[in-house]
Design an enzyme around this catalytic site. Structure first.
Site, PDB file in Angstrom:
ATOM      1  N   SER A 150      47.911  39.864  39.593  1.00 12.61           N
ATOM      2  CA  SER A 150      48.237  41.128  39.027  1.00 12.61           C
ATOM      3  C   SER A 150      49.202  41.592  38.143  1.00 12.61           C
ATOM      4  O   SER A 150      50.427  41.062  38.330  1.00 12.61           O
ATOM      5  CB  SER A 150      48.226  41.857  40.528  1.00 12.61           C
ATOM      6  OG  SER A 150      47.593  43.155  40.495  1.00 12.61           O
ATOM      7  N   CYS A 209      50.170  47.900  51.654  1.00 10.89           N
ATOM      8  CA  CYS A 209      48.950  48.309  52.331  1.00 10.89           C
ATOM      9  C   CYS A 209      49.009  48.653  53.751  1.00 10.89           C
ATOM     10  O   CYS A 209      48.322  49.350  54.373  1.00 10.89           O
ATOM     11  CB  CYS A 209      47.664  47.670  51.964  1.00 10.89           C
ATOM     12  SG  CYS A 209      47.548  46.186  52.595  1.00 10.89           S
ATOM     13  N   THR A 220      43.188  42.321  44.351  1.00 14.39           N
ATOM     14  CA  THR A 220      42.272  42.780  45.153  1.00 14.39           C
ATOM     15  C   THR A 220      40.639  42.460  44.663  1.00 14.39           C
ATOM     16  O   THR A 220      39.981  41.771  45.396  1.00 14.39           O
ATOM     17  CB  THR A 220      42.259  44.049  45.653  1.00 14.39           C
ATOM     18  OG1 THR A 220      43.579  44.165  46.402  1.00 14.39           O
ATOM     19  CG2 THR A 220      41.305  44.504  47.008  1.00 14.39           C
ATOM     20  N   ASN A 262      53.748  37.514  50.736  1.00 16.81           N
ATOM     21  CA  ASN A 262      54.280  38.971  49.969  1.00 16.81           C
ATOM     22  C   ASN A 262      55.217  39.466  51.271  1.00 16.81           C
ATOM     23  O   ASN A 262      55.728  40.506  50.880  1.00 16.81           O
ATOM     24  CB  ASN A 262      53.240  39.650  50.016  1.00 16.81           C
ATOM     25  CG  ASN A 262      52.217  39.666  51.102  1.00 16.81           C
ATOM     26  OD1 ASN A 262      51.381  38.677  51.461  1.00 16.81           O
ATOM     27  ND2 ASN A 262      52.052  41.005  51.497  1.00 16.81           N
ATOM     28  N   GLN A 317      52.139  37.209  44.180  1.00 13.75           N
ATOM     29  CA  GLN A 317      53.396  37.456  44.310  1.00 13.75           C
ATOM     30  C   GLN A 317      54.203  36.261  43.602  1.00 13.75           C
ATOM     31  O   GLN A 317      55.451  35.978  43.165  1.00 13.75           O
ATOM     32  CB  GLN A 317      54.115  37.371  45.729  1.00 13.75           C
ATOM     33  CG  GLN A 317      53.661  38.412  46.445  1.00 13.75           C
ATOM     34  CD  GLN A 317      54.190  39.775  46.193  1.00 13.75           C
ATOM     35  OE1 GLN A 317      55.451  39.690  45.808  1.00 13.75           O
ATOM     36  NE2 GLN A 317      53.851  41.000  46.652  1.00 13.75           N
ATOM     37  N   HIS A 358      50.910  44.277  37.756  1.00  7.81           N
ATOM     38  CA  HIS A 358      52.004  45.521  38.292  1.00  7.81           C
ATOM     39  C   HIS A 358      53.114  44.737  39.182  1.00  7.81           C
ATOM     40  O   HIS A 358      54.074  45.429  39.663  1.00  7.81           O
ATOM     41  CB  HIS A 358      51.212  46.670  39.303  1.00  7.81           C
ATOM     42  CG  HIS A 358      50.780  46.329  40.405  1.00  7.81           C
ATOM     43  ND1 HIS A 358      51.310  46.802  41.762  1.00  7.81           N
ATOM     44  CD2 HIS A 358      49.762  45.784  40.583  1.00  7.81           C
ATOM     45  CE1 HIS A 358      50.767  46.324  42.552  1.00  7.81           C
ATOM     46  NE2 HIS A 358      49.792  45.775  42.389  1.00  7.81           N
ATOM     47  N   THR A 363      33.169  48.457  29.408  1.00 13.20           N
ATOM     48  CA  THR A 363      34.047  48.628  28.581  1.00 13.20           C
ATOM     49  C   THR A 363      35.768  48.145  29.000  1.00 13.20           C
ATOM     50  O   THR A 363      36.071  48.774  30.211  1.00 13.20           O
ATOM     51  CB  THR A 363      34.276  50.211  28.186  1.00 13.20           C
ATOM     52  OG1 THR A 363      32.872  50.525  27.835  1.00 13.20           O
ATOM     53  CG2 THR A 363      35.351  50.392  27.030  1.00 13.20           C
TER      54      THR A 363
END
Ligand code: PLP
Length: 376
Positions: free
Chosen positions: A196, A317, A68, A148, A176, A198, A230
């Site tokens: 991403s 979502c 995102t 997705n 994906q 995850h 950081t």
């Protein structure tokens, strides 16, 4: 059975994250001492592993909190490099909400306008619609690597050629697709690639935006995309390991996952004659199975599967919000088909036994809902 939403963390990745967290706790920006240097080394190794998976050079890789953020940064960067006029964006109608939202923010701010690229009933891009958008002299085209919801895979290499011939830049949402289908940043000249950790057995809250040399802009790029804060060293190290494993083992895993998916599909189609498989059967992600039981409320089926089989109605979502899927709408599916849609996503640890149990539970749930609808 909902690996499109997220994937479990590979224990080997978790080991890398824990080791980085406990033993390499330095700040990668504070390299005046060895703690910081060790952290920076981990970030550099992860950068190389990410770049390796998608055929990019390390200079193009930026770490983010996930797709995102990567997508928002890409659209923001494209807007910033077009300061003299609004950004003309073309996007497929089946893009993820993250892309649609990024474009909407640009439009609301008066900084972007959009041209839609239509899809067919299998969610494949209609080539004439892409060409029509390119004739509008768009600056940026947004196309996902794979969908997705229904898993349709997009011909990114060919699209990149067409987009560049028209003088536009390409943003690929690879969330994906990366590690599952071939995507090459340098060879295909992908301008922005978002993905991403995850979705590939890595930790949550970390991802990458890869920017090509062609899309870099001397003053603006560092200003918009530079990361001064950081860095999340453990997450980045884990993401790097997840990319390394995906590159080394992904192609082998895909064959097994496809066989399990096909077994599940065959069982369901055999036992539930009304069921329809959505998307492109010949051109979809190996772990995707998207079904409709026309007219049967999917939330009733999913409620009966709760605590037994984790499947979903659609995008992570959107599910729960009970709004119709914009993807299925764009494909022109009837309301009955949209209402009865169920998304299944297998993973690398899904076994044939899991598949057989899931099939039995899904068949029982659908029959039960069918009986209660008929008042039996
Ligand atoms: N794009 C696609 C195609 C996705 O499937 C998702 C997540 O479901 C996203 C973007 C958003 O990814 P993230 O959760 O990393 O922000």
């Amino acid at each position: 059975m909902d690996h499109h939403a997220t994937t479990p963390v590979d224990p080997r990745v978790a080991d890398v994250v824990l080791d980085a967290m406990v033993n390499v706790f330095g700040n990668a920006n504070s390299v005046d001492h060895t703690h910081g240097e060790a952290a920076l080394e981990l970030v550099e190794r992860a950068t190389a592993e990410v770049a390796d998976l998608i055929g990019s050079d390390v200079a193009g890789v930026r770490f983010t909190s996930g797709s995102t953020e990567s997508i928002r940064l890409s659209v923001g960067h494209a807007i910033a490099t077009r300061r003299d006029r609004v950004l003309r964006v073309a996007a497929t109608t089946v893009e993820h909400q993250a892309v649609l939202d990024a474009i909407r923010i640009g439009i609301r701010s008066g900084l972007a306008e959009v041209f839609w690229i239509e899809v067919d009933a299998e969610a494949n891009i209609r080539p004439e619609s892409l060409q029509a958008a390119l004739r509008e002299k768009v600056d940026l085209v947004c196309v996902m690597g794979a969908n997705n919801e229904v898993g349709t895979i997009y011909p990114v290499e060919q699209i990149a050629r067409d987009v560049h011939l028209a003088g536009a830049k390409l943003l690929v949402d690879g969330t994906q697709a990366v590690g599952r289908v071939d995507l090459r940043v340098i060879d295909w000249g992908l301008d922005y690639l978002a993905f991403s950790s995850h979705k590939m057995y890595g930790p949550k809250g970390v991802g990458a935006l890869v920017v090509s040399n062609a899309a870099m802009h001397s003053e603006i790029t560092e200003h918009v995309l530079g990361h001064d804060g950081t860095l999340n060293v453990p997450g980045i190290a884990g993401f790097g390991e997840a990319c390394r494993l995906m590159g080394a083992e992904g192609p082998g895993d895909e064959g097994r996952i496809r066989a399990c998916r096909d077994r599940l599909e065959a069982r369901l189609v055999q036992d539930l004659p009304d069921i329809v498989v959505n998307g492109s059967r010949g051109n979809r992600l190996a772990h995707n199975l998207h079904l409709s039981v026309p007219g049967m409320p999917n939330d009733a089926v999913i409620a009966r599967l709760r605590n037994k089989v984790a499947v979903s109605t659609g995008a992570a979502c959107s599910s729960g919000a009970q709004t119709p899927s914009h993807v299925l709408k764009a494909m022109g599916l009837s309301e009955d088909m949209q209402e009865g849609a169920i998304r299944i996503g297998l993973g690398k640890w899904t076994t044939q036994d899991d598949v057989d149990r899931a099939a039995a539970e899904i068949v029982a749930a659908v029959r039960e809902v069918g009986r209660s609808m008929r008042g039996i």
